[in-house]
Design a protein around this motif. Structure first.
Motif, mmCIF file in Angstrom:
data_model
loop_
_atom_site.group_PDB
_atom_site.id
_atom_site.type_symbol
_atom_site.label_atom_id
_atom_site.label_comp_id
_atom_site.label_asym_id
_atom_site.label_seq_id
_atom_site.Cartn_x
_atom_site.Cartn_y
_atom_site.Cartn_z
ATOM 1 N N LEU A 69 0.832 -1.197 0.000
ATOM 2 C CA LEU A 69 0.000 0.000 0.000
ATOM 3 C C LEU A 69 0.870 1.253 0.000
ATOM 4 C CD1 LEU A 69 -2.836 1.232 0.148
ATOM 5 C CD2 LEU A 69 -2.645 1.152 2.648
ATOM 6 N N ASP A 70 1.960 1.205 0.742
ATOM 7 C CA ASP A 70 2.912 2.315 0.792
ATOM 8 C C ASP A 70 3.441 2.619 -0.605
ATOM 9 O OD1 ASP A 70 4.846 3.862 2.878
ATOM 10 O OD2 ASP A 70 6.020 3.159 1.171
ATOM 11 N N ALA A 71 3.834 1.583 -1.328
ATOM 12 C CA ALA A 71 4.361 1.765 -2.686
ATOM 13 C C ALA A 71 3.287 2.311 -3.619
ATOM 14 C CB ALA A 71 4.893 0.429 -3.214
ATOM 15 N N VAL A 106 5.546 9.658 2.833
ATOM 16 C CA VAL A 106 4.629 8.520 2.821
ATOM 17 C C VAL A 106 5.054 7.481 3.851
ATOM 18 C CG1 VAL A 106 3.738 6.604 1.446
ATOM 19 C CG2 VAL A 106 3.912 8.887 0.438
ATOM 20 N N ASP A 107 6.358 7.202 3.918
ATOM 21 C CA ASP A 107 6.857 6.235 4.896
ATOM 22 C C ASP A 107 6.522 6.665 6.324
ATOM 23 O OD1 ASP A 107 7.915 4.598 2.967
ATOM 24 O OD2 ASP A 107 9.926 5.478 3.066
ATOM 25 N N PHE A 108 6.591 7.951 6.591
ATOM 26 C CA PHE A 108 6.335 8.465 7.930
ATOM 27 C C PHE A 108 4.840 8.480 8.255
ATOM 28 C CE2 PHE A 108 5.384 12.052 10.777
ATOM 29 C CZ PHE A 108 6.157 11.701 11.875
ATOM 30 N N THR A 109 4.008 8.724 7.239
ATOM 31 C CA THR A 109 2.577 8.926 7.479
ATOM 32 C C THR A 109 1.767 7.641 7.382
ATOM 33 O OG1 THR A 109 2.789 11.145 6.541
ATOM 34 C CG2 THR A 109 0.562 10.257 6.769
ATOM 35 N N VAL A 110 2.044 6.823 6.361
ATOM 36 C CA VAL A 110 1.230 5.627 6.109
ATOM 37 C C VAL A 110 1.734 4.485 6.979
ATOM 38 C CG1 VAL A 110 0.359 4.060 4.339
ATOM 39 C CG2 VAL A 110 0.837 6.440 3.762
ATOM 40 N N THR A 111 1.285 4.465 8.222
ATOM 41 C CA THR A 111 1.672 3.435 9.181
ATOM 42 C C THR A 111 0.462 3.037 10.010
ATOM 43 O OG1 THR A 111 2.253 5.032 10.909
ATOM 44 C CG2 THR A 111 4.002 4.410 9.357
ATOM 45 N N GLN A 112 0.595 1.916 10.694
ATOM 46 C CA GLN A 112 -0.469 1.462 11.589
ATOM 47 C C GLN A 112 -0.740 2.494 12.684
ATOM 48 O OE1 GLN A 112 -2.385 -1.672 11.797
ATOM 49 N NE2 GLN A 112 -3.468 -0.359 13.222
ATOM 50 N N ALA A 113 0.313 3.123 13.188
ATOM 51 C CA ALA A 113 0.148 4.091 14.281
ATOM 52 C C ALA A 113 -0.654 5.307 13.829
ATOM 53 C CB ALA A 113 1.515 4.525 14.800
ATOM 54 N N ASN A 114 -0.538 5.688 12.550
ATOM 55 C CA ASN A 114 -1.244 6.863 12.043
ATOM 56 C C ASN A 114 -2.523 6.519 11.295
ATOM 57 O OD1 ASN A 114 0.760 8.586 13.003
ATOM 58 N ND2 ASN A 114 1.934 8.488 11.106
ATOM 59 N N LEU A 115 -2.924 5.264 11.339
ATOM 60 C CA LEU A 115 -4.055 4.830 10.530
ATOM 61 C C LEU A 115 -5.339 5.574 10.882
ATOM 62 C CD1 LEU A 115 -5.111 2.991 8.339
ATOM 63 C CD2 LEU A 115 -5.417 1.185 10.039
ATOM 64 N N GLY A 116 -5.581 5.784 12.177
ATOM 65 C CA GLY A 116 -6.792 6.497 12.587
ATOM 66 C C GLY A 116 -6.833 7.902 12.023
ATOM 67 N N VAL A 181 -5.404 -5.814 1.577
ATOM 68 C CA VAL A 181 -5.435 -4.658 0.691
ATOM 69 C C VAL A 181 -4.002 -4.330 0.287
ATOM 70 C CG1 VAL A 181 -5.995 -2.206 0.483
ATOM 71 C CG2 VAL A 181 -7.530 -3.734 1.739
ATOM 72 N N THR A 182 -3.729 -4.361 -1.006
ATOM 73 C CA THR A 182 -2.379 -4.108 -1.505
ATOM 74 C C THR A 182 -2.273 -2.819 -2.305
ATOM 75 O OG1 THR A 182 -2.852 -5.466 -3.465
ATOM 76 C CG2 THR A 182 -1.799 -6.562 -1.585
ATOM 77 N N LYS A 183 -3.424 -2.285 -2.729
ATOM 78 C CA LYS A 183 -3.377 -1.085 -3.565
ATOM 79 C C LYS A 183 -4.694 -0.333 -3.451
ATOM 80 C CE LYS A 183 -2.395 0.252 -8.387
ATOM 81 N NZ LYS A 183 -2.109 -0.276 -9.743
ATOM 82 N N VAL A 184 -4.597 0.982 -3.357
ATOM 83 C CA VAL A 184 -5.773 1.857 -3.355
ATOM 84 C C VAL A 184 -5.512 2.988 -4.331
ATOM 85 C CG1 VAL A 184 -7.215 3.433 -2.017
ATOM 86 C CG2 VAL A 184 -6.412 1.310 -0.972
ATOM 87 N N GLU A 185 -6.421 3.157 -5.287
ATOM 88 C CA GLU A 185 -6.314 4.265 -6.239
ATOM 89 C C GLU A 185 -7.452 5.238 -5.947
ATOM 90 O OE1 GLU A 185 -6.164 3.077 -10.299
ATOM 91 O OE2 GLU A 185 -4.464 1.708 -10.009
#
Length: 203
Positions: A69-71, A106-116, A181-185
């Motif tokens: 998802l990050d990629a 993206v690496d900093f933001t798209v994480t489990q900790a920031n999911l909410g 979930v591997t990809k979201v457009e």
């Protein structure tokens, strides 16, 4: 000897019935397995929708392959920056700087900790405030679903307020016996359709 010979005709129907019963069990088991397989991505989608509505970020996070998802998000973000225009002016610096900055963000933001926080920001951004918030069932009724491979499933969801845009696309794959979930457009403006005119240009 006569008794052993006379038992033969009775043994064959018994073995035939056993074979037929075993075959019925195999067919029923195969049908059940196929039904579970076909239903499994829908169950996962329903779980994702329920997790978003109840803000259950633990359940939602378990349904995501974070690296893929990050990629996916990096690719969309970089595509939206039109780096080919930047690289024309700054071929040695502009493109690499923007790519690194986006990748780190993206690496900093798209994480489990920031999911909410991501969900709280993404849902209002995807659906304008002027539109009533649709229920998951309403969105599901308008969704288009398909198996693109045996281990890959895609969902297209038209979002309110984005009638002129592409639908939200969600890609899932089977990983470790679970759909992830591997990809979201995200919705994007559709390319204009060129229409040729048959009328003379000097008419």
């Amino acid at each position: 000897m006569t008794a052993l010979t006379s038992a033969g005709p009775f043994a064959r129907p018994a073995s035939l019935k056993t074979f037929q019963a075993a075959r019925r069990v195999c067919v029923a088991a195969s049908a059940a397995a196929l039904g579970l397989y076909l239903a499994s991505p829908f169950v996962t989608l329903w779980s994702i929708g329920s997790a978003i509505q109840t803000h259950d970020m633990t359940t939602l996070g378990q349904a995501i392959n974070w690296s893929e998802l990050d990629a996916s998000i990096k690719h969309q973000t970089l595509s939206g920056l039109h780096l080919e225009r930047v690289s024309d002016d700054l071929p040695d610096f502009g493109s690499s700087f923007a790519t690194t900055a986006v990748s780190n963000a993206v690496d900093f933001t798209v994480t489990q900790a920031n999911l909410g926080t991501l969900v709280d920001q993404a849902v209002p951004a995807a659906i304008p405030a002027s539109q009533p918030m649709p229920s998951f069932a309403t969105l599901a009724q308008k969704a288009s679903v398909r198996f693109t491979r045996l281990d890959q499933f895609e969902v297209d969801v038209p979002l309110p307020g984005h009638e002129q845009d592409t639908p939200l696309k969600i890609e899932m794959r089977i990983q470790n016996w679970r759909w992830k979930v591997t990809k979201v457009e995200f919705p994007a403006r559709r390319a204009p359709i060129m229409q040729a005119s048959a009328a003379p240009s000097n008419a």
